[in-house]
Scaffold this motif. Structure first.
Motif, PDB file in Angstrom:
ATOM      1  N   GLU A   1       0.178  12.957  -3.331  1.00 32.25           N
ATOM      2  CA  GLU A   1       0.460  13.291  -1.934  1.00 32.25           C
ATOM      3  C   GLU A   1      -0.213  12.294  -0.995  1.00 32.25           C
ATOM      4  O   GLU A   1       0.373  11.871   0.011  1.00 32.25           O
ATOM      5  N   ALA A   2      -1.464  11.917  -1.324  1.00 31.73           N
ATOM      6  CA  ALA A   2      -2.192  10.983  -0.455  1.00 31.73           C
ATOM      7  C   ALA A   2      -1.516   9.615  -0.417  1.00 31.73           C
ATOM      8  O   ALA A   2      -1.516   8.936   0.626  1.00 31.73           O
ATOM      9  N   ARG A   3      -0.950   9.196  -1.532  1.00 27.68           N
ATOM     10  CA  ARG A   3      -0.229   7.914  -1.530  1.00 27.68           C
ATOM     11  C   ARG A   3       0.968   7.982  -0.583  1.00 27.68           C
ATOM     12  O   ARG A   3       1.262   7.012   0.145  1.00 27.68           O
ATOM     13  N   GLN A   4       1.643   9.123  -0.574  1.00 28.64           N
ATOM     14  CA  GLN A   4       2.772   9.295   0.333  1.00 28.64           C
ATOM     15  C   GLN A   4       2.307   9.287   1.784  1.00 28.64           C
ATOM     16  O   GLN A   4       2.979   8.732   2.668  1.00 28.64           O
ATOM     17  N   TRP A   5       1.133   9.873   2.045  1.00 29.03           N
ATOM     18  CA  TRP A   5       0.584   9.844   3.409  1.00 29.03           C
ATOM     19  C   TRP A   5       0.353   8.403   3.872  1.00 29.03           C
ATOM     20  O   TRP A   5       0.658   8.052   5.011  1.00 29.03           O
ATOM     21  N   LEU A   6      -0.196   7.599   2.960  1.00 27.33           N
ATOM     22  CA  LEU A   6      -0.456   6.195   3.291  1.00 27.33           C
ATOM     23  C   LEU A   6       0.842   5.469   3.614  1.00 27.33           C
ATOM     24  O   LEU A   6       0.932   4.698   4.584  1.00 27.33           O
ATOM     25  N   LYS A   7       1.852   5.735   2.807  1.00 26.20           N
ATOM     26  CA  LYS A   7       3.156   5.095   3.018  1.00 26.20           C
ATOM     27  C   LYS A   7       3.722   5.485   4.379  1.00 26.20           C
ATOM     28  O   LYS A   7       4.224   4.627   5.132  1.00 26.20           O
ATOM     29  N   GLU A   8       3.645   6.783   4.707  1.00 30.14           N
ATOM     30  CA  GLU A   8       4.157   7.263   5.988  1.00 30.14           C
ATOM     31  C   GLU A   8       3.405   6.631   7.164  1.00 30.14           C
ATOM     32  O   GLU A   8       3.976   6.445   8.247  1.00 30.14           O
ATOM     33  N   ALA A   9       2.143   6.303   6.941  1.00 28.63           N
ATOM     34  CA  ALA A   9       1.316   5.710   7.997  1.00 28.63           C
ATOM     35  C   ALA A   9       1.445   4.199   8.060  1.00 28.63           C
ATOM     36  O   ALA A   9       0.779   3.547   8.872  1.00 28.63           O
ATOM     37  N   GLY A  10       2.293   3.619   7.205  1.00 27.92           N
ATOM     38  CA  GLY A  10       2.507   2.176   7.214  1.00 27.92           C
ATOM     39  C   GLY A  10       1.417   1.396   6.503  1.00 27.92           C
ATOM     40  O   GLY A  10       1.263   0.188   6.729  1.00 27.92           O
TER      41      GLY A  10
ATOM     42  N   LEU B   1      -5.242   3.882  -5.951  1.00 33.33           N
ATOM     43  CA  LEU B   1      -5.811   5.060  -5.304  1.00 33.33           C
ATOM     44  C   LEU B   1      -6.419   5.910  -6.413  1.00 33.33           C
ATOM     45  O   LEU B   1      -5.697   6.441  -7.268  1.00 33.33           O
ATOM     46  N   VAL B   2      -7.732   6.010  -6.421  1.00 33.22           N
ATOM     47  CA  VAL B   2      -8.451   6.685  -7.500  1.00 33.22           C
ATOM     48  C   VAL B   2      -9.002   8.016  -6.991  1.00 33.22           C
ATOM     49  O   VAL B   2      -9.757   8.047  -6.010  1.00 33.22           O
ATOM     50  N   ILE B   3      -8.624   9.106  -7.650  1.00 33.31           N
ATOM     51  CA  ILE B   3      -9.186  10.421  -7.341  1.00 33.31           C
ATOM     52  C   ILE B   3     -10.319  10.668  -8.334  1.00 33.31           C
ATOM     53  O   ILE B   3     -10.086  10.863  -9.525  1.00 33.31           O
ATOM     54  N   ASP B   4     -11.529  10.607  -7.815  1.00 34.19           N
ATOM     55  CA  ASP B   4     -12.717  10.715  -8.670  1.00 34.19           C
ATOM     56  C   ASP B   4     -13.087  12.186  -8.834  1.00 34.19           C
ATOM     57  O   ASP B   4     -13.725  12.785  -7.976  1.00 34.19           O
ATOM     58  N   ASP B   5     -12.684  12.754  -9.976  1.00 29.47           N
ATOM     59  CA  ASP B   5     -12.950  14.169 -10.247  1.00 29.47           C
ATOM     60  C   ASP B   5     -14.075  14.336 -11.276  1.00 29.47           C
ATOM     61  O   ASP B   5     -14.100  15.295 -12.048  1.00 29.47           O
ATOM     62  N   SER B   6     -15.030  13.416 -11.262  1.00 25.92           N
ATOM     63  CA  SER B   6     -16.061  13.372 -12.305  1.00 25.92           C
ATOM     64  C   SER B   6     -17.298  14.205 -11.989  1.00 25.92           C
ATOM     65  O   SER B   6     -18.240  14.232 -12.782  1.00 25.92           O
ATOM     66  N   TYR B   7     -17.335  14.892 -10.849  1.00 24.75           N
ATOM     67  CA  TYR B   7     -18.550  15.612 -10.466  1.00 24.75           C
ATOM     68  C   TYR B   7     -18.883  16.725 -11.464  1.00 24.75           C
ATOM     69  O   TYR B   7     -20.042  16.937 -11.815  1.00 24.75           O
TER      70      TYR B   7
ATOM     71  N   GLU C   1       0.215  -0.129   3.099  1.00 26.67           N
ATOM     72  CA  GLU C   1       0.766  -0.496   1.797  1.00 26.67           C
ATOM     73  C   GLU C   1      -0.300  -0.409   0.711  1.00 26.67           C
ATOM     74  O   GLU C   1      -1.446  -0.806   0.920  1.00 26.67           O
ATOM     75  N   ILE C   2       0.100   0.089  -0.443  1.00 24.40           N
ATOM     76  CA  ILE C   2      -0.801   0.129  -1.594  1.00 24.40           C
ATOM     77  C   ILE C   2      -0.032  -0.374  -2.816  1.00 24.40           C
ATOM     78  O   ILE C   2       1.052   0.129  -3.138  1.00 24.40           O
ATOM     79  N   SER C   3      -0.561  -1.392  -3.456  1.00 26.57           N
ATOM     80  CA  SER C   3       0.150  -2.055  -4.559  1.00 26.57           C
ATOM     81  C   SER C   3      -0.075  -1.380  -5.902  1.00 26.57           C
ATOM     82  O   SER C   3       0.777  -1.448  -6.792  1.00 26.57           O
ATOM     83  N   GLY C   4      -1.221  -0.753  -6.069  1.00 26.76           N
ATOM     84  CA  GLY C   4      -1.571  -0.183  -7.364  1.00 26.76           C
ATOM     85  C   GLY C   4      -1.000   1.205  -7.569  1.00 26.76           C
ATOM     86  O   GLY C   4      -0.126   1.671  -6.845  1.00 26.76           O
ATOM     87  N   LYS C   5      -1.539   1.877  -8.566  1.00 21.39           N
ATOM     88  CA  LYS C   5      -1.051   3.203  -8.956  1.00 21.39           C
ATOM     89  C   LYS C   5      -2.021   4.287  -8.505  1.00 21.39           C
ATOM     90  O   LYS C   5      -3.128   4.016  -8.047  1.00 21.39           O
ATOM     91  N   VAL C   6      -1.587   5.536  -8.663  1.00 17.82           N
ATOM     92  CA  VAL C   6      -2.469   6.686  -8.472  1.00 17.82           C
ATOM     93  C   VAL C   6      -3.066   7.042  -9.824  1.00 17.82           C
ATOM     94  O   VAL C   6      -2.343   7.180 -10.814  1.00 17.82           O
ATOM     95  N   THR C   7      -4.379   7.182  -9.878  1.00 13.94           N
ATOM     96  CA  THR C   7      -5.035   7.554 -11.126  1.00 13.94           C
ATOM     97  C   THR C   7      -6.226   8.452 -10.825  1.00 13.94           C
ATOM     98  O   THR C   7      -6.587   8.665  -9.663  1.00 13.94           O
TER      99      THR C   7
END
Length: 455
Positions: free
Chosen positions: A261-270, A149-155, A272-278
């Motif tokens: 927080e978004a990764r936790q939302w995904l988990k709660e919604a069932g 899950l990539v948060i693109d803050d490059s703007y 699955e995400i294998s990678g990391k948050v970056t």
């Protein structure tokens, strides 16, 4: 007979104007002759609604403005970007999607929306973005994600804090930095009883605390110290003993906070995400190239700029001002640096007839003590705004102060300022600005005493 009446009316108006001017002069000089103002600088400028001078005291003198600086940023943003301008946050993915499996990364990116997850707007709270994000992921057919899950803050560029902001301010809520992706206005709250942490408004990601608090006094005299990307925060000062106090700080890494927080939302919604948050910043630090999202699944718009300006002026939200500075720099100069945005702000107001020597800007919010602006320049900006089609949105944001006058205030250590509009009991309309620096006292009551002459 008609000529006699006209001469009498004109004479009465001149007498009245002179009387107001004399009263303003007396209360102003009384203040400047007081012991608390012995080393103070004061700039005061009052005009009527047509720009005719009523009274000035060193109206051209440049002083630190504190938050009345915001009147320049708000006006330039409304005219340059438009009152209906919106910021946008998007979600999307890269790679291939087959049978619910995304062999790629999931992305959230933004062009700096400062309202993303804000509590100020009923339809734009964190829960609103969460629902739309999860609904978009589900609608796309994604059930599993092999990547990150990539948060693109490059703007925006990497500098999140304007140069010149005091270190004492950076870790506190009003000193929150500006990122390409902002979240919850980059603010968190801690409930503290004496010196003991009782809980956070939400789990704060990846921050360790050093606590030098002491119990004492009757009010919150605490300060939080942290910096962008820091994993350590220090809190010191004093808090009252025996009661729980809420202290607000600035998030050191808002994109990472949102991602967690978004990764936790995904988990709660069932999902699955294998990678990391970056984040894009973290990938750059690791020497990796940022892969961009190829498939957009959600475009989430902010409230209209006129709504943002309302809260920017009404509650003096520094984050909004610095986001607007970066946005103006990006939109008008192709460069999102604070330096570029501030340069545009100065050019804008110079083009409206303000002497550039009277608007030595350092930021968009007034938190920097390196802003030096003259009261006359503030009045000129207010007069210009009054003639524009966007004025109603601008004027609506000005708070009504304790003395009943509609004006923006500014407060900083040893600095107090007011700027705004007032209609007197006799119907005469005034535009004014007053700034005092290095005054030994609160300054608020003293400046309001001067402005009360206009009532």
């Amino acid at each position: 007979m008609k000529r006699t009446i006209a001469v009498f009316t004109l004479s009465t108006q001149l007498f009245f104007a002179q009387n107001i001017s004399q009263k303003l002069d007396k209360v102003t000089r009384d203040l400047m002759d007081s012991s608390g103002a012995i080393s103070s600088g004061l700039s005061l400028y009052v005009s009527d609604e047509n720009g005719n001078l009523v009274y000035e005291y060193q109206g051209n003198k440049g002083l630190s403005t504190a938050s009345t600086q915001k009147i320049f940023t708000a006006g330039a943003a409304l005219e340059t970007l438009g009152r209906d301008y919106t910021f946008k946050t998007t979600a999307g993915y890269s790679g291939k999607l087959s049978g619910g499996m995304l062999n790629g990364n999931l992305f959230i990116s933004s062009n700096g929306d400062p309202t993303l997850g804000s509590w100020r707007y009923e339809a734009y709270k964190p829960e609103a973005f969460k629902k739309k994000f999860i609904d978009a992921v589900k609608s796309s057919g994604i059930t599993k994600i092999s990547g990150d899950l990539v948060i693109d803050d490059s703007y925006f560029d990497h500098q999140t804090i304007p140069g010149g902001w005091p270190w004492d301010d950076l870790g506190n809520y009003y000193g929150a930095g500006v990122w390409g992706v902002n979240w919850r206005e980059n603010q968190f709250d801690i409930n503290i009883n004496g010196t003991e942490f009782k809980g956070f408004s939400y789990p704060l990601e990846n921050v360790k605390w050093l606590n030098d608090l002491k119990a004492g006094g009757n009010s919150d005299q605490s300060l939080i110290f942290t910096a962008p990307h820091s994993e350590v925060a220090l809190i010191n000062g004093t808090l009252p003993a025996g009661k729980t106090v809420t202290v607000s700080g600035s998030v050191p890494n808002p994109p990472l906070q949102l991602g967690t927080e978004a990764r936790q939302w995904l988990k709660e919604a069932g999902i699955e995400i294998s990678g990391k948050v970056t984040t894009s910043s973290q990938l750059e630090l690791e020497g990796k190239v940022l892969e961009t999202s190829k498939n957009t699944i959600l475009t989430y718009q902010s409230p209209a700029l006129e709504k943002i300006i309302y809260w920017f002026l009404r509650k003096s939200v520094n984050l909004y001002g610095e986001t607007l500075i970066k946005t103006l720099g990006k939109e008008k100069k192709g460069n999102s640096s604070f330096k570029s945005g501030v340069a545009y702000l100065k050019e804008f107001w110079k083009s409206k007839g303000i002497n550039p020597n009277m608007i030595n800007f350092a930021d968009g919010s007034g938190l920097s003590p390196q802003n030096y602006v003259a009261a006359k320049a503030e009045v000129q900006a207010l007069l210009y705004a009054k003639k524009q089609s966007w004025f109603d949105a601008y004027y609506d944001g000005f708070p009504v102060q304790d003395n009943g006058m509609k004006m923006k205030s500014g407060t900083m250590r040893d600095t107090k300022s007011f700027a705004g509009y007032h209609t007197a009991k006799d119907g005469k309309k005034y535009v004014f600005s007053i700034i005092i620096n290095n005054y030994q006292g609160s300054g608020s009551a003293e400046l309001q005493k001067i402005l009360n002459v206009l009532k």
